[in-house]
Design a protein around this motif. Structure first.
Motif, mmCIF file in Angstrom:
data_model
loop_
_atom_site.group_PDB
_atom_site.id
_atom_site.type_symbol
_atom_site.label_atom_id
_atom_site.label_comp_id
_atom_site.label_asym_id
_atom_site.label_seq_id
_atom_site.Cartn_x
_atom_site.Cartn_y
_atom_site.Cartn_z
ATOM 1 N N VAL A 212 16.801 -18.693 60.344
ATOM 2 C CA VAL A 212 16.429 -18.656 61.765
ATOM 3 C C VAL A 212 17.008 -17.418 62.441
ATOM 4 O O VAL A 212 16.305 -16.700 63.176
ATOM 5 C CB VAL A 212 16.909 -19.934 62.483
ATOM 6 C CG1 VAL A 212 16.707 -19.821 63.988
ATOM 7 C CG2 VAL A 212 16.181 -21.150 61.939
ATOM 8 N N LEU A 213 18.276 -17.137 62.204
ATOM 9 C CA LEU A 213 18.928 -15.998 62.844
ATOM 10 C C LEU A 213 18.269 -14.681 62.458
ATOM 11 O O LEU A 213 18.093 -13.789 63.300
ATOM 12 C CB LEU A 213 20.411 -15.968 62.463
ATOM 13 C CG LEU A 213 21.271 -17.127 62.968
ATOM 14 C CD1 LEU A 213 22.666 -17.059 62.336
ATOM 15 C CD2 LEU A 213 21.378 -17.093 64.487
ATOM 16 N N ALA A 214 17.895 -14.540 61.190
ATOM 17 C CA ALA A 214 17.275 -13.297 60.732
ATOM 18 C C ALA A 214 15.913 -13.084 61.387
ATOM 19 O O ALA A 214 15.565 -11.955 61.778
ATOM 20 C CB ALA A 214 17.145 -13.307 59.216
ATOM 21 N N ARG A 215 15.137 -14.156 61.511
ATOM 22 C CA ARG A 215 13.823 -14.011 62.141
ATOM 23 C C ARG A 215 13.954 -13.678 63.625
ATOM 24 O O ARG A 215 13.187 -12.876 64.169
ATOM 25 C CB ARG A 215 13.004 -15.297 61.937
ATOM 26 C CG ARG A 215 12.581 -15.487 60.481
ATOM 27 C CD ARG A 215 12.139 -16.900 60.169
ATOM 28 N NE ARG A 215 12.122 -17.117 58.723
ATOM 29 C CZ ARG A 215 12.149 -18.315 58.158
ATOM 30 N NH1 ARG A 215 12.199 -19.408 58.909
ATOM 31 N NH2 ARG A 215 12.134 -18.435 56.845
ATOM 32 N N GLN A 216 14.953 -14.262 64.281
ATOM 33 C CA GLN A 216 15.197 -13.930 65.681
ATOM 34 C C GLN A 216 15.619 -12.468 65.822
ATOM 35 O O GLN A 216 15.155 -11.764 66.732
ATOM 36 C CB GLN A 216 16.285 -14.845 66.255
ATOM 37 C CG GLN A 216 15.850 -16.294 66.413
ATOM 38 C CD GLN A 216 16.990 -17.202 66.826
ATOM 39 O OE1 GLN A 216 18.181 -16.848 66.726
ATOM 40 N NE2 GLN A 216 16.654 -18.399 67.282
ATOM 41 N N ALA A 217 16.473 -11.995 64.912
ATOM 42 C CA ALA A 217 16.914 -10.601 64.952
ATOM 43 C C ALA A 217 15.742 -9.657 64.718
ATOM 44 O O ALA A 217 15.605 -8.625 65.398
ATOM 45 C CB ALA A 217 18.008 -10.361 63.912
ATOM 46 N N ALA A 218 14.882 -9.994 63.768
ATOM 47 C CA ALA A 218 13.729 -9.144 63.455
ATOM 48 C C ALA A 218 12.783 -9.033 64.642
ATOM 49 O O ALA A 218 12.129 -8.002 64.837
ATOM 50 C CB ALA A 218 12.992 -9.691 62.235
ATOM 51 N N GLU A 219 12.711 -10.084 65.453
ATOM 52 C CA GLU A 219 11.866 -10.045 66.644
ATOM 53 C C GLU A 219 12.479 -9.189 67.750
ATOM 54 O O GLU A 219 11.747 -8.566 68.531
ATOM 55 C CB GLU A 219 11.638 -11.469 67.165
ATOM 56 C CG GLU A 219 10.761 -12.324 66.267
ATOM 57 C CD GLU A 219 10.660 -13.760 66.760
ATOM 58 O OE1 GLU A 219 11.297 -14.079 67.794
ATOM 59 O OE2 GLU A 219 9.960 -14.554 66.108
ATOM 60 N N ARG A 220 13.810 -9.125 67.792
ATOM 61 C CA ARG A 220 14.477 -8.434 68.899
ATOM 62 C C ARG A 220 14.808 -6.983 68.591
ATOM 63 O O ARG A 220 14.989 -6.175 69.509
ATOM 64 C CB ARG A 220 15.755 -9.191 69.286
ATOM 65 C CG ARG A 220 15.478 -10.618 69.766
ATOM 66 C CD ARG A 220 16.722 -11.252 70.351
ATOM 67 N NE ARG A 220 17.184 -10.512 71.510
ATOM 68 C CZ ARG A 220 18.452 -10.190 71.744
ATOM 69 N NH1 ARG A 220 19.391 -10.518 70.880
ATOM 70 N NH2 ARG A 220 18.794 -9.540 72.831
ATOM 71 N N ILE A 221 14.920 -6.620 67.326
ATOM 72 C CA ILE A 221 15.139 -5.221 66.953
ATOM 73 C C ILE A 221 13.769 -4.551 66.922
ATOM 74 O O ILE A 221 12.868 -4.996 66.204
ATOM 75 C CB ILE A 221 15.842 -5.123 65.589
ATOM 76 C CG1 ILE A 221 17.252 -5.740 65.675
ATOM 77 C CG2 ILE A 221 15.947 -3.670 65.139
ATOM 78 C CD1 ILE A 221 17.971 -5.868 64.338
ATOM 79 N N PRO A 222 13.573 -3.488 67.699
ATOM 80 C CA PRO A 222 12.225 -2.952 67.936
ATOM 81 C C PRO A 222 11.408 -2.616 66.699
ATOM 82 O O PRO A 222 10.212 -2.882 66.659
ATOM 83 C CB PRO A 222 12.490 -1.701 68.785
ATOM 84 C CG PRO A 222 13.769 -2.007 69.499
ATOM 85 C CD PRO A 222 14.582 -2.811 68.527
ATOM 86 N N ASN A 223 11.999 -2.034 65.680
ATOM 87 C CA ASN A 223 11.224 -1.584 64.517
ATOM 88 C C ASN A 223 11.850 -2.165 63.255
ATOM 89 O O ASN A 223 12.382 -1.442 62.415
ATOM 90 C CB ASN A 223 11.195 -0.052 64.477
ATOM 91 C CG ASN A 223 10.235 0.482 63.432
ATOM 92 O OD1 ASN A 223 9.480 -0.267 62.815
ATOM 93 N ND2 ASN A 223 10.273 1.786 63.206
ATOM 94 N N ALA A 224 11.793 -3.487 63.143
ATOM 95 C CA ALA A 224 12.487 -4.187 62.052
ATOM 96 C C ALA A 224 11.504 -4.776 61.053
ATOM 97 O O ALA A 224 10.421 -5.244 61.412
ATOM 98 C CB ALA A 224 13.376 -5.291 62.616
ATOM 99 N N THR A 225 11.916 -4.734 59.790
ATOM 100 C CA THR A 225 11.186 -5.377 58.700
ATOM 101 C C THR A 225 12.127 -6.370 58.035
ATOM 102 O O THR A 225 13.243 -6.009 57.655
ATOM 103 C CB THR A 225 10.715 -4.340 57.664
ATOM 104 O OG1 THR A 225 9.845 -3.397 58.292
ATOM 105 C CG2 THR A 225 9.985 -5.021 56.521
#
Length: 336
Positions: free
Chosen positions: A292-305
């Motif tokens: 869950v935390l990783a998916r939330q981070a990926a949504e909030r970091i502008p250019n994340a994969t």
């Protein structure tokens, strides 16, 4: 410059460390007696009014290099040496690799009275890279090193061409979630009880979902040997200082400020969360949910994969090196 007296003292220390290292799993204050996979160099610099040394490995690309540099930042319970297979893989692929030990950790100086902050450690790392003439890097960080890498990327955006985060801690604000504050003095007393058994038990529970492999023994021995050695009390105190640092200096509120293309490599079985072991059961139960935390981070970091390893834990680079390194090389090639 080292004085003659300092050299004599250092020589005496090396003799005592050599004798101590004859006991299995006991290392010196700067990890003397532990074998690093590549030659260790030292960078001398001034910070907070005192002289310090950062130990680091600088590994050249094998064959024809691609002109790019990767800097790898270790976790709190790890050292640059634990990047061994990753360094080899990147070097084989044409990258120059820089892997430092942060001040206070492993083979670097253990200062008294140092004010630890993520911003200060980022500044130290930037100073090292500047001294090597490295202007831009692919910056990788694991665990605490991932949290530090995020701070570095926010602090020095022009220096980071890519950001690689391997199960970084700091994807949640532990104190805001209900982890009780602990003083440095209290944390220090707890650190003094640390040994190989307690390190293994913690990592087995929170890092590896109860599983254990022989590959995990070396980093446990490395850390336990620092606690057991002649610098053990100072190591314990710095570990307490840096735990307090991590608890009180969240980075997740600044994720939108990370401008570098970011690769998140996340083992989904990880449940690492600072302070979970002293939190109320309902608080501990909801902490460290890395999927869950990783998916939330990926949504909030502008250019994340985001690349997930559902069956791996806190250290996917150690659990399944081939799978991890395949994803790493493909991921940074795509980000280029």
């Amino acid at each position: 410059m080292r004085t003659g007296t300092a050299t004599i003292v250092a020589a005496g220390l090396m003799i005592s460390v050599h004798l101590a290292s004859a006991q299995e799993g006991v290392y010196g204050p700067r990890l003397e007696g532990f074998d690093y996979p590549y030659a260790i160099q030292t960078y001398s610099f001034t910070s907070q009014g005192a002289e310090h040394e950062m130990a680091y490995m600088d590994v050249a690309p094998k064959g024809t290099g691609n002109g790019r540099t990767v800097a790898l930042l270790h976790g709190k319970n790890f050292c640059s040496a634990t990047w061994e297979e990753t360094i080899s893989t990147l070097s084989d692929a044409g990258y120059r690799v820089i892997a430092p030990d942060q001040v206070g950790f492993c083979a670097s100086t253990k200062p008294d009275g140092y004010q630890f902050s993520l911003a200060q450690l980022a500044a130290n790392t930037k100073s090292l890279l500047d001294s090597l003439g490295i202007e831009r890097v692919t910056l990788g960080g694991h665990s605490m090193g991932g949290m530090l890498a995020m701070r570095f990327a926010i602090q020095y955006p022009d220096s980071v061409e890519q950001l690689v985060l391997v199960n970084p801690i700091g994807l949640e604000d532990w104190q805001a979630e209900g982890v009780p504050y602990a003083t440095i003095d209290g944390l220090y007393q707890a650190e003094l009880t640390t040994n190989a058994d307690s390190i293994k038990a913690y990592q087995q529970r929170f890092f590896y979902s109860g599983e254990w492999k022989e590959a995990y023994d070396r980093p446990v021995s490395m850390l336990a040997g620092l606690y057991a050695g002649p610098g053990g009390e100072k190591v314990a105190y710095i570990q307490a200082q840096t735990s307090e640092m991590l608890l009180g200096q969240p980075v997740l509120y600044e994720f939108p400020r990370i401008s570098a293309p970011t690769l998140l490599l996340i083992g989904g079985l990880d449940r690492t969360a600072l302070g979970a072991n002293r939190s109320a059961p309902d608080v501990a139960a909801r902490l460290g949910n890395y999927p869950v935390l990783a998916r939330q981070a990926a949504e909030r970091i502008p250019n994340a994969t985001l690349v997930e390893f559902p069956d791996l834990g806190h250290s996917p680079q150690m659990e399944e090196p081939e799978k991890f390194h395949d994803a790493l090389l493909k991921g940074i090639a795509r980000l280029n």
